[in-house]
Design a protein around this motif. Sequence first.
Motif, PDB file in Angstrom:
ATOM      1  N   LYS A 198      76.431  44.858  63.280  1.00 53.54           N
ATOM      2  CA  LYS A 198      76.327  43.883  62.191  1.00 53.54           C
ATOM      3  C   LYS A 198      75.004  43.122  62.278  1.00 53.54           C
ATOM      4  N   GLU A 199      74.680  42.653  63.481  1.00 50.91           N
ATOM      5  CA  GLU A 199      73.476  41.843  63.675  1.00 50.91           C
ATOM      6  C   GLU A 199      72.210  42.669  63.427  1.00 50.91           C
ATOM      7  N   LEU A 202      71.813  43.279  59.637  1.00 49.34           N
ATOM      8  CA  LEU A 202      71.387  42.063  58.941  1.00 49.34           C
ATOM      9  C   LEU A 202      69.935  41.721  59.258  1.00 49.34           C
ATOM     10  N   PHE A 209      67.022  35.482  56.279  1.00 47.96           N
ATOM     11  CA  PHE A 209      68.409  35.108  56.010  1.00 47.96           C
ATOM     12  C   PHE A 209      69.217  35.118  57.304  1.00 47.96           C
ATOM     13  N   VAL A 213      71.511  31.987  59.008  1.00 43.51           N
ATOM     14  CA  VAL A 213      72.953  31.972  59.279  1.00 43.51           C
ATOM     15  C   VAL A 213      73.226  32.012  60.780  1.00 43.51           C
ATOM     16  N   GLY A 214      72.202  31.753  61.587  1.00 46.98           N
ATOM     17  CA  GLY A 214      72.411  31.578  63.016  1.00 46.98           C
ATOM     18  C   GLY A 214      72.345  32.858  63.829  1.00 46.98           C
ATOM     19  N   ILE A 215      71.891  33.969  63.212  1.00 46.07           N
ATOM     20  CA  ILE A 215      71.735  35.203  63.984  1.00 46.07           C
ATOM     21  C   ILE A 215      70.239  35.415  64.154  1.00 46.07           C
TER      22      ILE A 215
ATOM     23  N   MET B  99      77.240  40.489  53.863  1.00 45.73           N
ATOM     24  CA  MET B  99      76.394  39.787  54.825  1.00 45.73           C
ATOM     25  C   MET B  99      76.511  38.273  54.686  1.00 45.73           C
ATOM     26  N   GLY B 100      76.938  37.816  53.513  1.00 44.05           N
ATOM     27  CA  GLY B 100      77.151  36.385  53.323  1.00 44.05           C
ATOM     28  C   GLY B 100      78.205  35.828  54.258  1.00 44.05           C
ATOM     29  N   TYR B 102      78.613  36.830  57.378  1.00 45.12           N
ATOM     30  CA  TYR B 102      78.230  37.020  58.778  1.00 45.12           C
ATOM     31  C   TYR B 102      78.025  35.700  59.510  1.00 45.12           C
ATOM     32  N   GLY B 103      77.510  34.693  58.801  1.00 45.41           N
ATOM     33  CA  GLY B 103      77.254  33.407  59.436  1.00 45.41           C
ATOM     34  C   GLY B 103      78.532  32.789  59.980  1.00 45.41           C
ATOM     35  N   LEU B 105      81.215  34.387  60.702  1.00 44.67           N
ATOM     36  CA  LEU B 105      81.764  35.255  61.755  1.00 44.67           C
ATOM     37  C   LEU B 105      81.060  35.023  63.082  1.00 44.67           C
ATOM     38  N   GLY B 106      79.771  34.707  63.025  1.00 44.46           N
ATOM     39  CA  GLY B 106      79.008  34.534  64.259  1.00 44.46           C
ATOM     40  C   GLY B 106      78.676  35.863  64.899  1.00 44.46           C
ATOM     41  N   TRP B 107      78.196  35.803  66.159  1.00 50.88           N
ATOM     42  CA  TRP B 107      77.829  37.032  66.865  1.00 50.88           C
ATOM     43  C   TRP B 107      79.066  37.882  67.136  1.00 50.88           C
ATOM     44  N   ARG B 110      83.367  41.409  63.761  1.00 47.84           N
ATOM     45  CA  ARG B 110      83.126  42.266  62.602  1.00 47.84           C
ATOM     46  C   ARG B 110      83.873  41.731  61.384  1.00 47.84           C
TER      47      ARG B 110
END
Lengths: 460, 255
Positions: A198-199, A202, A209, A213-215, B99-100, B102-103, B105-107, B110
Motif C-alpha cells: 500500500k505504502e 501510494l 499526498f 497523510v503521514g506516510i 488511497m484517500g 490510507y491516512g 489506516l496508517g502504516w 490494508r
Amino acid sequence: MTNALMSAGLLLCAKIPIPLTGLTNRLAELLSLPPNSVQNAFWTIAVGAVCAVCCAVAGCFLVLRKMSLLGDALSHSVLAGTAGVYLLTGQVSPLPMLIGALVAGLLTAVLTQFVHERADVPEDSSIGIVFTSLFAFGVVVVSQAKGVHLDLDCVLFGDLALAGVNLNPMGGYLWPAAFRTLIPALVITLAFLAVFWKELKLSSFDPVFATTVGISAGLMHYLLTTVVALVTISAMEVVGLLVVALLIVPASIARLLTDKLSTMLWLASAVGVACTTSGYLLALWLESSAAGMTAVMSGLLLAVAIVLSPHEGLLVRAARTVRLRVRICAEDVLAGLFRQQERSSTPAQPVQSSRTECLKLAGGGLLAAPALRWLQSSRLLTGTREDVRLTTQGTRYARSLIRSHRLWESYLLENFNLPADHLHDPAEAMEHYIGPEMQERLRDELSQPAEDPHGRSIPD
Amino acid sequence: MTAAILDIHDMTVAYDRRPVLWNIDYTISEPGLTAIVGPNGAGKSTMIRSVMGLVPMVSGEVTAWGQPAGSQLDRISYVPQRGSVDWDFPISVFETVLMGTYGALGWFRRPGRKQKALAAECLERVGMQDFAQRQIGRLSGGQQQRVFLARALAQQADLYFMDEPMAGVDAATERIVFDLLRSLSEEGRTIVVVHHDLRTVAEYFDNVVLLNVRVVASGPVATTFTSDNLQATYGGRLTVLDQMAEAVQKQKETT
C-alpha cells in the motif's frame, strides 16, 4: 577453468546429492542429451530465473518512479564497495564484500541527493557524477590489487553460464552457489512488497499526498533503494553490469502491455525469466556470453512489445489510422454522390453511378476499394458494377455529412476572416469529425443556419 | 471561546532564502468556502503547501483547532494540482480513490470492505462510478479532477485545501465540483481553494483571501472582493518587498 570447475563439481557430486537429479535425468533421456549437461543447464536456468524475478519486481518500481538511472548507478558503485573492503581488510571473502557493496550502494543514493541539493547540480547529472567516480575508484583499486584475485571480468559480465556448475553444499544438498545471495534477495524483495504494498503504491504515485497523510515518501524512497541495492548486488554475481537490462527492460515491456500494477509485476517477472532462459540457451548454441545474450533478448522483446502493445502499439495505431482513412474515403464517396444527386434534374431520386466513378470519388488510392467494400457491406451503397446507387440509409448518412460540411463553412465565414474560396477545403477535412451533437452546437451559433456561404441550402 | 478552525499567525516562507510570502495572518473561525485569489507568483499554492508542512516556514505558526496543524493532519485533506502526478501510472480510478483511506489506516494495515465501500460511495458522489476500473490516464482533465476530489472525500476530513481544482476543467465539471464543495460546506466542513477565475469568486465563495506575497485583504466576499482591493492585489508587486527579499538573500549568502 571451466573443465576444472566441472570436474570439481563432478567430484563433489559423488558425495553430496544434487536436488531434483531424477527430474533432470528424465529430461536428459527425453531430449537424448548427456544427463550432466542437462543438469547444469537446468540449474543455470533456475539461477537465471530467480535473478530475473528479483530484478523485474524491483525494476517495476524504478521505472514507475522514473529512477531507472539509479539501477545503473548502484551496479557501478558495487565495485567501489568491494574494492573498499579489500583496502580495509586486505582479503576477498564473500560476506564482508557483500556488506561493502551494500554500503557503497546506499552511499550512492545519499551522495546523489547531496550533490544534487548542495552543489545545485541537476539530479541526473548528479547520479552520473557520483557513480562514475565510485566506479573509477573501484577500477583503480582492483587494477592495483596484487596477489589477490579480484576478477574485473566477473564484475562486468557475471558468470551466468557457470551458475549451474558452481555448486555449494547447503543442508545436505549441492545447490548453485549464487542461490546463497539470490534466494535471500528474492525473499526480502517479496516480503518488502507484501508488507509495504500500500505504502509503495501510494508513495510511487503521489509522494506529496503520501506525506500529507503521514506516510513518509522519503522513508519509502530509502527503503526501496536499499532493496534495489541488495537485488543489484546479488544479481551482479550472475549477470554483471548487465543487471541494468534486467532491472529496466522487463519492467518497461510489462508497462507497455498492461495498465494494472499487479499484472505489471507478474508480466515483468515472466518476461525477465524468458530473457535469462532464452539468453542462456542462445549463448550455449552460439558459444557467446550468456549475460550479453540475455540483454540482447530483452532488447528484442522490447521491440516486439513496442509493436504489439494493446493501447499505443505501432500495430494498433496503424490499424486505427487505416480504419479512419477508409472511413474518410467512404464518406467522400457518399458526399460526392449526394452532391451529384442535388445537381441532377431529379434531386429526390438517388443518382445512378458506376463503380469506376465511385473509386474516383474515394480518391482512387489503395484504400478506395476497401472503402467501397465497407460501404456495400454496411448497406450504404447498393447495385452492380455499372449501376451503383445510394441506399435510403446511405442517403441519410450523406445528407448528414453535407450538413456538417456546410455548417462548418458557415461557421468559418462568420468567425474567421477568410475569402469564400478558402472555405471548402477546411470543411472537407472537418466534416468527418462533426457528429450530431456538434451539428446542434454549430447551428445554435450561426445567425443564418439555413444556407451555406455559397447559397446552397443546409440539409436537415 | 472555542479555538479557531485554522489560525495562520505571522507566517513567512522563503524559497532558497528568498522570502516569497510575508507575514501572513489569516484566521478561519466558521466553516465555509474560502477562495485564495491573486496574480501568478503571488504565493497562493505556497501558502497552502506550507500550512500542510510541505514547505518549511521561516517564521510564524499555524494551528488548527488550537493544536499545531502538523498534529492534526488526519483531519486535514490536501488536494494537489492535477499536474503534480504522473497520470500514466498503472492504477485504476477506484484504487486512486481508495488511497484517500490510507491516512486513517496508517502504516501496514490494508484497506478492507469498509474502506472499499467508502471509496465506492465517494466515487458515486462525484459521478465517476462508471469509470471505476478505468486506468486514470484514460480520462479527460475534468474527470481526473473529479477522481482527485473523490480521493479527498474518502479522507473524511474537516478541513480541505485544494490547489486550483478548476484549472483546465470543462464547464460541466466546474458545476459539479462547486455543487460538491457547497454540500461539503453545508455538512459543516471548511474548504480553502486556490482559485484563478475572478469571475466566479462572488458566485461560489463565502470568503476570499486576496494574496500577493502578503495578504492584501481578507474576509467575506461581499465586503472584501471590491475593485479597490483587487486593484491593490493585481496592480503590480510592492517593489520594496522585492528589493527587501533580494537584500535578505544577498546578506545570507555573504555571511
